[in-house]
Motif scaffolding. Sequence first.
Motif, PDB file in Angstrom:
ATOM      1  N   MET A  68       0.830  -1.214   0.000  1.00 46.19           N
ATOM      2  CA  MET A  68       0.000   0.000   0.000  1.00 46.19           C
ATOM      3  C   MET A  68       0.859   1.256   0.000  1.00 46.19           C
ATOM      4  O   MET A  68       0.500   2.261  -0.616  1.00 46.19           O
ATOM      5  CB  MET A  68      -0.945   0.004   1.199  1.00 46.19           C
ATOM      6  N   LEU A  69       1.976   1.224   0.704  1.00 43.78           N
ATOM      7  CA  LEU A  69       2.872   2.373   0.703  1.00 43.78           C
ATOM      8  C   LEU A  69       3.426   2.658  -0.688  1.00 43.78           C
ATOM      9  O   LEU A  69       3.730   3.801  -1.035  1.00 43.78           O
ATOM     10  CB  LEU A  69       4.027   2.161   1.686  1.00 43.78           C
ATOM     11  N   VAL A  70       3.569   1.623  -1.498  1.00 50.65           N
ATOM     12  CA  VAL A  70       4.068   1.799  -2.853  1.00 50.65           C
ATOM     13  C   VAL A  70       2.938   2.194  -3.805  1.00 50.65           C
ATOM     14  O   VAL A  70       3.098   3.067  -4.657  1.00 50.65           O
ATOM     15  CB  VAL A  70       4.750   0.505  -3.349  1.00 50.65           C
ATOM     16  N   VAL A  71       1.779   1.581  -3.662  1.00 45.13           N
ATOM     17  CA  VAL A  71       0.688   1.764  -4.611  1.00 45.13           C
ATOM     18  C   VAL A  71      -0.083   3.069  -4.396  1.00 45.13           C
ATOM     19  O   VAL A  71      -0.442   3.740  -5.360  1.00 45.13           O
ATOM     20  CB  VAL A  71      -0.274   0.559  -4.553  1.00 45.13           C
ATOM     21  N   LEU A  72      -0.352   3.436  -3.156  1.00 49.16           N
ATOM     22  CA  LEU A  72      -1.183   4.622  -2.906  1.00 49.16           C
ATOM     23  C   LEU A  72      -0.615   5.907  -3.498  1.00 49.16           C
ATOM     24  O   LEU A  72      -1.364   6.671  -4.116  1.00 49.16           O
ATOM     25  CB  LEU A  72      -1.456   4.779  -1.412  1.00 49.16           C
ATOM     26  N   PRO A  73       0.673   6.208  -3.346  1.00 47.48           N
ATOM     27  CA  PRO A  73       1.164   7.427  -3.994  1.00 47.48           C
ATOM     28  C   PRO A  73       1.074   7.359  -5.524  1.00 47.48           C
ATOM     29  O   PRO A  73       0.916   8.385  -6.183  1.00 47.48           O
ATOM     30  CB  PRO A  73       2.623   7.514  -3.550  1.00 47.48           C
ATOM     31  N   ALA A  74       1.157   6.169  -6.082  1.00 49.28           N
ATOM     32  CA  ALA A  74       1.095   6.025  -7.532  1.00 49.28           C
ATOM     33  C   ALA A  74      -0.301   6.335  -8.075  1.00 49.28           C
ATOM     34  O   ALA A  74      -0.452   6.721  -9.236  1.00 49.28           O
ATOM     35  CB  ALA A  74       1.502   4.615  -7.937  1.00 49.28           C
ATOM     36  N   SER A  75      -1.331   6.195  -7.261  1.00 46.42           N
ATOM     37  CA  SER A  75      -2.699   6.457  -7.729  1.00 46.42           C
ATOM     38  C   SER A  75      -3.031   7.947  -7.735  1.00 46.42           C
ATOM     39  O   SER A  75      -4.058   8.337  -8.289  1.00 46.42           O
ATOM     40  CB  SER A  75      -3.704   5.708  -6.861  1.00 46.42           C
ATOM     41  N   ILE A  76      -2.198   8.769  -7.150  1.00 44.80           N
ATOM     42  CA  ILE A  76      -2.352  10.226  -7.055  1.00 44.80           C
ATOM     43  C   ILE A  76      -3.758  10.651  -6.644  1.00 44.80           C
ATOM     44  O   ILE A  76      -4.252  11.684  -7.065  1.00 44.80           O
ATOM     45  CB  ILE A  76      -1.918  10.970  -8.351  1.00 44.80           C
ATOM     46  N   GLY A  77      -4.408   9.848  -5.852  1.00 44.00           N
ATOM     47  CA  GLY A  77      -5.713  10.230  -5.325  1.00 44.00           C
ATOM     48  C   GLY A  77      -6.868  10.090  -6.290  1.00 44.00           C
ATOM     49  O   GLY A  77      -7.954  10.598  -6.034  1.00 44.00           O
ATOM     50  N   LEU A  78      -6.674   9.402  -7.404  1.00 41.76           N
ATOM     51  CA  LEU A  78      -7.738   9.293  -8.396  1.00 41.76           C
ATOM     52  C   LEU A  78      -8.931   8.499  -7.882  1.00 41.76           C
ATOM     53  O   LEU A  78     -10.067   8.803  -8.225  1.00 41.76           O
ATOM     54  CB  LEU A  78      -7.198   8.669  -9.686  1.00 41.76           C
ATOM     55  N   ASP A  79      -8.675   7.479  -7.058  1.00 42.21           N
ATOM     56  CA  ASP A  79      -9.779   6.691  -6.531  1.00 42.21           C
ATOM     57  C   ASP A  79     -10.687   7.537  -5.646  1.00 42.21           C
ATOM     58  O   ASP A  79     -11.909   7.444  -5.719  1.00 42.21           O
ATOM     59  CB  ASP A  79      -9.265   5.463  -5.785  1.00 42.21           C
ATOM     60  N   GLY A  80     -10.119   8.389  -4.818  1.00 43.37           N
ATOM     61  CA  GLY A  80     -10.927   9.282  -3.983  1.00 43.37           C
ATOM     62  C   GLY A  80     -11.609  10.364  -4.791  1.00 43.37           C
ATOM     63  O   GLY A  80     -12.744  10.759  -4.499  1.00 43.37           O
ATOM     64  N   ALA A  81     -10.952  10.850  -5.826  1.00 46.56           N
ATOM     65  CA  ALA A  81     -11.536  11.897  -6.669  1.00 46.56           C
ATOM     66  C   ALA A  81     -12.761  11.383  -7.416  1.00 46.56           C
ATOM     67  O   ALA A  81     -13.746  12.100  -7.580  1.00 46.56           O
ATOM     68  CB  ALA A  81     -10.499  12.426  -7.649  1.00 46.56           C
ATOM     69  N   ILE A  82     -12.692  10.144  -7.854  1.00 45.32           N
ATOM     70  CA  ILE A  82     -13.836   9.571  -8.566  1.00 45.32           C
ATOM     71  C   ILE A  82     -15.053   9.541  -7.655  1.00 45.32           C
ATOM     72  O   ILE A  82     -16.149   9.951  -8.055  1.00 45.32           O
ATOM     73  CB  ILE A  82     -13.493   8.158  -9.084  1.00 45.32           C
ATOM     74  N   MET A  83     -14.883   9.087  -6.429  1.00 45.38           N
ATOM     75  CA  MET A  83     -16.018   9.019  -5.503  1.00 45.38           C
ATOM     76  C   MET A  83     -16.480  10.412  -5.086  1.00 45.38           C
ATOM     77  O   MET A  83     -17.659  10.630  -4.859  1.00 45.38           O
ATOM     78  CB  MET A  83     -15.640   8.192  -4.269  1.00 45.38           C
ATOM     79  N   ARG A  84     -15.562  11.356  -4.983  1.00 50.64           N
ATOM     80  CA  ARG A  84     -15.932  12.702  -4.557  1.00 50.64           C
ATOM     81  C   ARG A  84     -16.742  13.431  -5.621  1.00 50.64           C
ATOM     82  O   ARG A  84     -17.713  14.112  -5.314  1.00 50.64           O
ATOM     83  CB  ARG A  84     -14.689  13.511  -4.224  1.00 50.64           C
ATOM     84  N   PHE A  85     -16.352  13.292  -6.884  1.00 47.61           N
ATOM     85  CA  PHE A  85     -16.989  14.061  -7.936  1.00 47.61           C
ATOM     86  C   PHE A  85     -18.077  13.307  -8.690  1.00 47.61           C
ATOM     87  O   PHE A  85     -18.709  13.871  -9.583  1.00 47.61           O
ATOM     88  CB  PHE A  85     -15.932  14.574  -8.922  1.00 47.61           C
ATOM     89  N   MET A  86     -18.328  12.035  -8.351  1.00 47.74           N
ATOM     90  CA  MET A  86     -19.352  11.262  -9.037  1.00 47.74           C
ATOM     91  C   MET A  86     -20.739  11.915  -8.960  1.00 47.74           C
ATOM     92  O   MET A  86     -21.436  11.980  -9.979  1.00 47.74           O
ATOM     93  CB  MET A  86     -19.409   9.838  -8.479  1.00 47.74           C
ATOM     94  N   PRO A  87     -21.201  12.434  -7.819  1.00 49.36           N
ATOM     95  CA  PRO A  87     -22.521  13.081  -7.808  1.00 49.36           C
ATOM     96  C   PRO A  87     -22.607  14.257  -8.771  1.00 49.36           C
ATOM     97  O   PRO A  87     -23.627  14.463  -9.423  1.00 49.36           O
ATOM     98  CB  PRO A  87     -22.688  13.538  -6.358  1.00 49.36           C
ATOM     99  N   ILE A  88     -21.534  15.032  -8.891  1.00 39.24           N
ATOM    100  CA  ILE A  88     -21.539  16.178  -9.798  1.00 39.24           C
ATOM    101  C   ILE A  88     -21.622  15.707 -11.241  1.00 39.24           C
ATOM    102  O   ILE A  88     -22.370  16.255 -12.056  1.00 39.24           O
ATOM    103  CB  ILE A  88     -20.284  17.044  -9.567  1.00 39.24           C
ATOM    104  N   TYR A  89     -20.851  14.664 -11.571  1.00 39.20           N
ATOM    105  CA  TYR A  89     -20.882  14.137 -12.928  1.00 39.20           C
ATOM    106  C   TYR A  89     -22.271  13.606 -13.275  1.00 39.20           C
ATOM    107  O   TYR A  89     -22.779  13.843 -14.366  1.00 39.20           O
ATOM    108  CB  TYR A  89     -19.849  13.026 -13.110  1.00 39.20           C
ATOM    109  N   LEU A  90     -22.885  12.886 -12.359  1.00 35.74           N
ATOM    110  CA  LEU A  90     -24.218  12.349 -12.616  1.00 35.74           C
ATOM    111  C   LEU A  90     -25.242  13.462 -12.786  1.00 35.74           C
ATOM    112  O   LEU A  90     -26.140  13.375 -13.628  1.00 35.74           O
ATOM    113  CB  LEU A  90     -24.625  11.404 -11.487  1.00 35.74           C
ATOM    114  N   LEU A  91     -25.126  14.521 -11.999  1.00 36.30           N
ATOM    115  CA  LEU A  91     -26.029  15.659 -12.121  1.00 36.30           C
ATOM    116  C   LEU A  91     -25.856  16.339 -13.474  1.00 36.30           C
ATOM    117  O   LEU A  91     -26.831  16.718 -14.129  1.00 36.30           O
ATOM    118  CB  LEU A  91     -25.784  16.648 -10.988  1.00 36.30           C
ATOM    119  N   GLU A  92     -24.618  16.498 -13.937  1.00 36.82           N
ATOM    120  CA  GLU A  92     -24.377  17.128 -15.232  1.00 36.82           C
ATOM    121  C   GLU A  92     -24.912  16.273 -16.373  1.00 36.82           C
ATOM    122  O   GLU A  92     -25.420  16.800 -17.359  1.00 36.82           O
ATOM    123  CB  GLU A  92     -22.891  17.398 -15.418  1.00 36.82           C
ATOM    124  N   VAL A  93     -24.819  14.952 -16.231  1.00 39.60           N
ATOM    125  CA  VAL A  93     -25.362  14.074 -17.265  1.00 39.60           C
ATOM    126  C   VAL A  93     -26.874  14.229 -17.332  1.00 39.60           C
ATOM    127  O   VAL A  93     -27.458  14.298 -18.416  1.00 39.60           O
ATOM    128  CB  VAL A  93     -24.971  12.602 -16.997  1.00 39.60           C
TER     129      VAL A  93
END
Length: 100
Positions: A68-93
């Motif tokens: 996890m120490l190796v993989v988490l920095p490599a994801s640059i927070g994209l997994d959290g960003a997807i969950m954070r902005f999903m409601p906005i994306y669905l509303l725009e659709v």
Amino acid sequence: MTKIAEFRDTLRLGAGRLRRSQIAGPGLATLAAIIVGIGATFLGQMLISRHLGVKSYGYYSILVSWAMLVVLPASIGLDGAIMRFMPIYLLEVRRGVTAG
């Protein structure tokens, strides 16, 4: 129309004109997905610990922690960003807003 003009128009709509269900529905679905994911992880860890035993689970925990120490920095927070902005994306659709 530029992005700034679109953003200005969106702000002019105001929160009062949007129905609560337009925002709350996708937000609630995102929250439910997060809770189910955490619960599944917890149950999976319990099953793995029961199956491996104390000593082997200790080795497993150390291995997973280092991975996890190796993989988490490599994801640059994209997994959290997807969950954070999903409601906005669905509303725009739903509103028919397209990217670009």
